[in-house]
Write an enzyme that holds these catalytic residues in place. Structure first.
Site, short mmCIF file in Angstrom:
data_model
loop_
_atom_site.label_atom_id
_atom_site.label_comp_id
_atom_site.label_asym_id
_atom_site.label_seq_id
_atom_site.Cartn_x
_atom_site.Cartn_y
_atom_site.Cartn_z
N GLU A 17 0.82 -1.21 0.00
CA GLU A 17 0.00 0.00 0.00
C GLU A 17 0.86 1.27 0.00
OE1 GLU A 17 -2.53 -3.14 2.20
OE2 GLU A 17 -0.40 -2.59 2.01
N LEU A 18 1.99 1.23 0.72
CA LEU A 18 2.84 2.42 0.78
C LEU A 18 3.44 2.72 -0.59
CD1 LEU A 18 4.22 4.68 2.34
CD2 LEU A 18 6.04 3.07 2.96
N TRP A 566 20.42 -11.90 -2.70
CA TRP A 566 19.08 -11.35 -2.86
C TRP A 566 18.00 -12.41 -2.77
CZ3 TRP A 566 19.66 -7.09 -7.19
CH2 TRP A 566 20.42 -6.02 -6.66
N HIS A 699 17.75 6.24 -10.42
CA HIS A 699 16.86 6.23 -9.26
C HIS A 699 16.25 7.61 -9.01
CE1 HIS A 699 19.34 2.64 -8.72
NE2 HIS A 699 18.29 2.15 -8.14
N CYS A 731 22.32 1.88 -13.54
CA CYS A 731 21.53 0.70 -13.19
C CYS A 731 20.49 0.50 -14.30
CB CYS A 731 20.86 0.89 -11.82
SG CYS A 731 20.48 -0.67 -10.98
#
Length: 765
Positions: A17-18, A566, A699, A731
């Protein structure tokens, strides 16, 4: 009676939700009021999820990053983010991502703060900035609001704040001044903060100093003593929290600091618990982080009780129980995973289930094992199922591991010989341009993936759609003038999950999201057994892209160390052994791509550095097997095949020798936010192979100018011969939009062509 508490809870919500609230706010689809309402609703749910505990955290929730929150709490806001009009939230997001919601194209020159890894985790924090004139001032309104919000809902909370010494340690001095010179002013603001919290009725404050698990010199140890002796007169009780490792030479110092309680990570520092109990004064509380807050396996509750019962007998009310660290690093709730294999699911515990384990252990200690006998028996059955499962161990994988020798990890010829053959074959200009792999994951792509999962699209229809997306990426790159193309990765949900889904030994969740930074969430797969490559994974997509163009197309793979770091990794064998299994699996895929005619293959190792032990004295062992794993994955190819790797958002200067030992023909590396700070490593170390220092910060929504890229590359060319320099983003581009990507890459290509036309002003190897 044992007291239970938690150090921190995941912020993003069970259904992210955030993430969606933030991204809608940045797109101006919702108002600031709506964003704060979503945040408040999440906090209410999170406190409710933790309500079985005696003390709940307040202040652990963040709209972007808790270290950035600390900077704003302390009034340490970079001047450039306040240089244009805007409100506090605009300033906050400018620091985080280079742009606030009220900003326009004319504001794009605001640089975001640097971002790097939080200790040895895959979480990224916003690096505080200091200079000799930095002054701090308390801005505690938002923290107090969260405390009052929790109390109004009937929750018993302890505020959580990042400690002053760790805050200084994590930041960077922008003018070379000594950060510790700021300590007195900083501690005075912390004293004001703690006094304020005491006045509003806070009994306990959790103050996090994870820096205590690092190798600290005398100056930093003295800073800890000085800070906490200055704070000891404030009557609020302090729970000093450490996590992620052992205290070792900081153990006596930590136990002697004038605080009311100490939390230690009893998962990674189990052997230190007895020593801490011996050193800790009798008036202090000891909180043991007994449940692993960084991995998803169920705890062995019977074994823990055997260990805890004599400790409880000795400490009685002084014993608190908690997870080892904040639960920020694991998914929220296993109950959401109805589609997960039932046997594997029985072996797991996510954040809410971790707190259930704390509750069971506390009840067993407070009221006897009989009070939770059914829960203990259920736990025992699940653990025995995992130990005895035939799906965990594969004899063929073990046999192949035993055949690895020194030749397996060595290319046929050294780089200088390979480079001559590769240049002859590939024929690239000076300052060749490429991207890191992914292109924007549009709503159309995400919808197609969802439709396939829910059987609204057939496999054939899905593959046709992905081919169309690949062709779009290829044509866009050709139009932009890039030299080495990629297929854009439209078929990939995540760089680790995608490959893991097609390897033996992996399991996957539907809702196991973990925050990486800001609104960026990842869904780490779970390595439960031996890993093996069973079929070619990426060749069809890369071959199709190559069939569309005469320019070279890179094959894109995720490296073994990143696949390890990861993922949630099995804990029944060493990480080194699991990484070797992954290396052999990636090697098979590399060879499949080469056989399919792909001459450039990128093996991403974005997570190489984050696997480093926190203490430098332990680095060599990790780097030895991590570098060996990469070389095993990469070294089966012919000399004419060019091997790339990529690393992002970590500090690399201190492991540059190990990076060189990976022997990749080309490395692309994050460098844009740090202003080419990485390149200082090359003042003393002559990097032997080719390198692309990232010039486009993906980013941030900011578009880099041609001049800014030229300036960054000129800095690089002062240290690295131009025939070994590449121009690339820092990236992948999956999180950006095409409207951002096109002009950024157009500027990147223009800068490359300008540099190539002036190459005689630079040195050539």
């Amino acid at each position: 009676m044992v007291t239970t508490h938690n150090l921190g809870f995941p912020r993003i919500g069970k259904n992210r939700e955030l993430k969606f609230a933030l991204e809608n706010y940045w797109k101006k689809s919702i108002s600031e009021k709506d964003l704060y309402k979503s945040a408040s609703e999440l906090r209410r749910q999170h406190w409710s999820d933790q309500s079985k505990l005696d003390w709940l955290p307040a202040g652990d929730f963040s709209l972007y990053d808790h270290v950035l929150d600390t900077s704003f709490l302390l009034g340490n806001i970079p001047g450039r983010v306040c240089s244009r009009s805007g409100d506090r939230l605009d300033y906050y997001f400018r620091a985080a991502r280079g742009r606030g919601v009220t900003d326009t194209a004319s504001d794009y020159s605001i640089n975001a703060c640097e971002m790097t890894k939080w200790f040895d985790t895959n979480y990224h924090y916003i690096v505080p900035e200091f200079d000799k004139n930095t002054a701090f001032s308390l801005q505690a309104g938002q923290l107090i609001e969260q405390i009052n919000e929790a109390r109004a809902q009937g929750f018993k909370v302890k505020p959580v704040v990042l400690g002053p010494v760790t805050y200084l340690w994590l930041g960077k001095s922008k003018d070379g001044s000594n950060k510790l010179a700021l300590l007195d002013n900083l501690v005075s603001v912390y004293a004001e903060l703690l006094s304020t919290l005491e006045r509003i009725g806070c009994e306990w404050v959790q103050i996090d100093e994870p820096v205590l698990v690092l190798e600290l010199d005398q100056d930093w140890q003295h800073a800890l003593r000085k800070a906490y002796y200055q704070l000891q007169s404030i009557p609020v009780k302090l729970m000093l929290a450490t996590y992620f490792g052992e205290l070792l030479n900081n153990l006596q110092l930590t136990c002697e600091l004038p605080v009311n309680g100490l939390h230690i990570d009893a998962v990674t520092a189990t052997d230190e618990v007895a020593k801490v109990i011996d050193w800790l004064p009798n008036h202090k509380v000891l909180s043991l982080g007994i449940i692993n807050g960084r991995n998803v396996w169920k705890a062995d509750l019977y074994r823990l009780l055997e260990w805890l019962e004599p400790i409880h007998s000795a400490l009685q009310d002084r014993l608190w129980l908690a997870p080892s660290c904040s639960l920020l690093h694991i998914p929220v709730d296993l109950e959401s995973e109805a589609a997960l294999d039932s046997e594997i699911r029985s072996w797991l515990a996510f954040a809410i289930q971790k707190l259930d384990e704390i509750d069971i252990l506390a009840k067993a200690l407070n009221h006897g094992r009989s009070s939770v006998s059914s829960q203990l028996e259920e736990n025992s059955i699940a653990l025995n199922s995992r130990r005895q499962s035939a799906r965990v161990h594969l004899s063929a994988v073990k046999a192949r591991i035993n055949k690895i020798d020194d030749k397996t990890a060595v290319r046929k010829s050294p780089y200088r010989e390979r480079a001559i053959q590769q240049r002859s074959k590939i024929k690239l200009p000076f300052f060749p341009t490429t991207t890191i792999g992914s292109f924007p994951q549009t709503q159309k792509i995400r919808q197609a993936r969802l439709d396939l999962r829910q059987s609204r699209l057939s496999e054939k229809e899905y593959r046709t759609l992905m081919q169309q997306e690949i062709e779009t990426c290829v044509r866009e790159q050709e139009a932009l003038g890039l030299d080495v193309l990629v297929h854009g990765e439209p078929e990939r949900n995540d760089m680790v999950e995608y490959f893991g889904e097609q390897l033996a030994g992996y399991a996957f969740t539907q809702f196991g999201w973990v925050q990486s930074y800001g609104s960026r969430c990842v869904k780490p797969p779970i390595i439960y057994g031996d890993v093996a490559h069973t079929h070619a994974i990426s060749t069809e997509w890369i071959q199709y892209a190559q069939s569309l163009t005469s320019k070279p197309v890179k094959g894109m793979l995720t490296g073994p160390v990143t696949m390890l770091n990861w993922s949630f990794v099995r804990d029944d064998q060493s990480r080194e052994q699991t990484c070797l299994q992954l290396a052999l699996a990636v090697r098979d895929e590399v060879l499949a791509l080469e056989k399919a005619g792909i001459g450039i293959i990128q093996i991403d190792e974005a997570a190489l550095r984050e696997g480093l032990p926190l203490r430098k004295s332990q680095w060599k062992s990790y780097l030895d097997w991590a570098v060996r794993a990469f070389r095993i994955a990469a070294s089966g190819v012919q000399d004419t095949t060019q091997i790339h790797t990529h690393m992002c958002y970590s500090e690399f200067n201190d492991i540059i020798v190990a990076i060189a030992e990976m022997d990749a023909d080309v490395i692309t590396i994050e460098n844009s936010r740090s202003g080419m700070e990485l390149l200082s490593a090359f003042d003393q170390f002559l990097y032997p192979n080719e390198i692309g220092p990232g010039v486009y910060d993906i980013h941030s929504p900011n578009i880099p100018s041609v001049d800014s890229i030229i300036e960054l590359m000129q800095k690089a060319a002062q240290r690295i011969p131009i025939d070994r320099l590449w121009v690339n983003p820092d990236c992948g581009l999956k999180t950006r939009s095409w409207d951002e990507v096109r002009p950024a890459l157009r500027n990147m290509v223009a800068a490359s062509r300008h540099l190539a036309s002036h190459f005689k002003t630079f040195r050539v190897s």
